[in-house]
Motif scaffolding. Structure first.
Motif, PDB file in Angstrom:
ATOM      1  N   VAL A 174       0.867  -1.180   0.000  1.00 54.17           N
ATOM      2  CA  VAL A 174       0.000   0.000   0.000  1.00 54.17           C
ATOM      3  C   VAL A 174       0.906   1.233   0.000  1.00 54.17           C
ATOM      4  N   ILE A 175       0.790   2.027  -1.043  1.00 56.52           N
ATOM      5  CA  ILE A 175       1.630   3.219  -1.197  1.00 56.52           C
ATOM      6  C   ILE A 175       0.798   4.448  -0.844  1.00 56.52           C
ATOM      7  N   PRO A 176       1.271   5.296   0.073  1.00 57.65           N
ATOM      8  CA  PRO A 176       0.495   6.474   0.476  1.00 57.65           C
ATOM      9  C   PRO A 176       0.208   7.392  -0.708  1.00 57.65           C
ATOM     10  N   PRO A 177      -0.960   8.043  -0.709  1.00 55.48           N
ATOM     11  CA  PRO A 177      -1.299   8.985  -1.789  1.00 55.48           C
ATOM     12  C   PRO A 177      -0.230  10.077  -1.906  1.00 55.48           C
ATOM     13  N   GLY A 178      -0.009  10.486  -3.128  1.00 50.31           N
ATOM     14  CA  GLY A 178       0.969  11.546  -3.373  1.00 50.31           C
ATOM     15  C   GLY A 178       2.355  11.036  -3.712  1.00 50.31           C
TER      16      GLY A 178
END
Length: 272
Positions: free
Chosen positions: A211-215
């Motif tokens: 899961v890659i953080p938004p932005g």
């Protein structure tokens, strides 16, 4: 004066004894015991006979050991039937057609967002698309999808199917797609952020995609999370894990099958 004594020697070998395949339900009699029954199978190299009362006995397949309609015969086990050849399947799961050459490219096209999408589509659906004469072209993104459609000038014999990443309600992609209303264009897609994520994670040796953080750039974030230096290295690992439709998620399969059906309908088969 009466010739050779018929009771001397091995009477079973005095003349040529026919060999008979012990096919199921063939009724024979064991020459020594008189047991009469139908062939029901084989065990430990012996034929299994079953009489009319359901009693079963095993008898070795010895020469001239059985009577068939009163005649001495040698039973033999039938040769194993050759298995019917299995139909060869393409990577997409369709039946491979032998001797069919790729067709000349037709007017209709399937567009994908980038070269990774194109490579994955080729890996799974390439055989099918070559037979249909459909070319897959990468767009380098869909920001100007409406302009690309106007330039292409779709028509009933010149359709376009577009595969879009992250096509979910409220996304930027959904707003871009909403601006394309040409009836000879079908835009569909999958919910994954990138086509990488449409590959089942276990095929790549992962329990789940990170899961890659938004932005944050998604591909670079995935590479950092799994300890791979460059995206091209990760992509090589991903593509190398895909051999058929079974290695990708169902939404991608459904989207591609819809697009192929759309651009290969009979009305779309005219050449430019």
């Amino acid at each position: 004066m009466y010739g050779e004594d018929v009771l001397t020697g091995n009477w079973r070998r005095r003349k040529t004894v026919p060999e008979v395949d012990a096919e199921p339900d063939l009724v024979v009699e064991d020459a020594d015991s008189g047991f009469c029954g139908a062939v029901v199978g084989f065990e430990f190299g012996a034929v299994v006979l079953e009489d009319r009362r359901g009693k079963r006995r095993n008898f070795p397949l010895e020469p001239a050991a059985f009577l068939l309609e009163g005649q001495v015969v040698t039973l033999r086990r039938p040769a194993a039937a050759k298995a019917a050849p299995q139909a060869r399947r393409t990577a997409s799961g369709s039946t491979a057609l032998a001797g069919v050459r790729a067709q000349v490219a037709k007017a209709s096209r399937i567009w994908v967002e980038g070269i990774h999408d194109a490579a994955l589509v080729e890996r799974i659906w390439g055989d099918d698309l070559r037979i249909e004469g459909v070319v897959v072209e990468p767009l380098d993104g869909i920001d100007d999808l409406a302009g690309a459609v106007r330039e292409f000038r779709p028509a009933p014999g010149r359709r376009v199917g577009v595969l879009v990443d992250h096509l979910v309600p409220g996304s930027k992609e959904s707003r871009i797609v909403a601006a394309v209303t040409d009836p000879d264009v079908l835009v569909t897609g999958h919910p994954y952020i990138d086509v990488w994520q449409a590959v089942k994670p276990e095929r790549v040796g992962l329990r789940a995609w990170p899961v890659i953080p938004p932005g944050q750039p998604w591909k670079e974030g995935v590479c950092r999370a799994v300890g791979i230096a460059e995206p091209y290295e990760m992509w090589r690992r991903i593509l190398g894990s895909v051999n058929s439709y079974k290695d990708v998620e169902t939404p991608l399969i459904n989207a591609m099958e819809r697009l192929i059906d759309f651009v290969t309908e009979p009305a779309t088969q005219d050449t430019p």
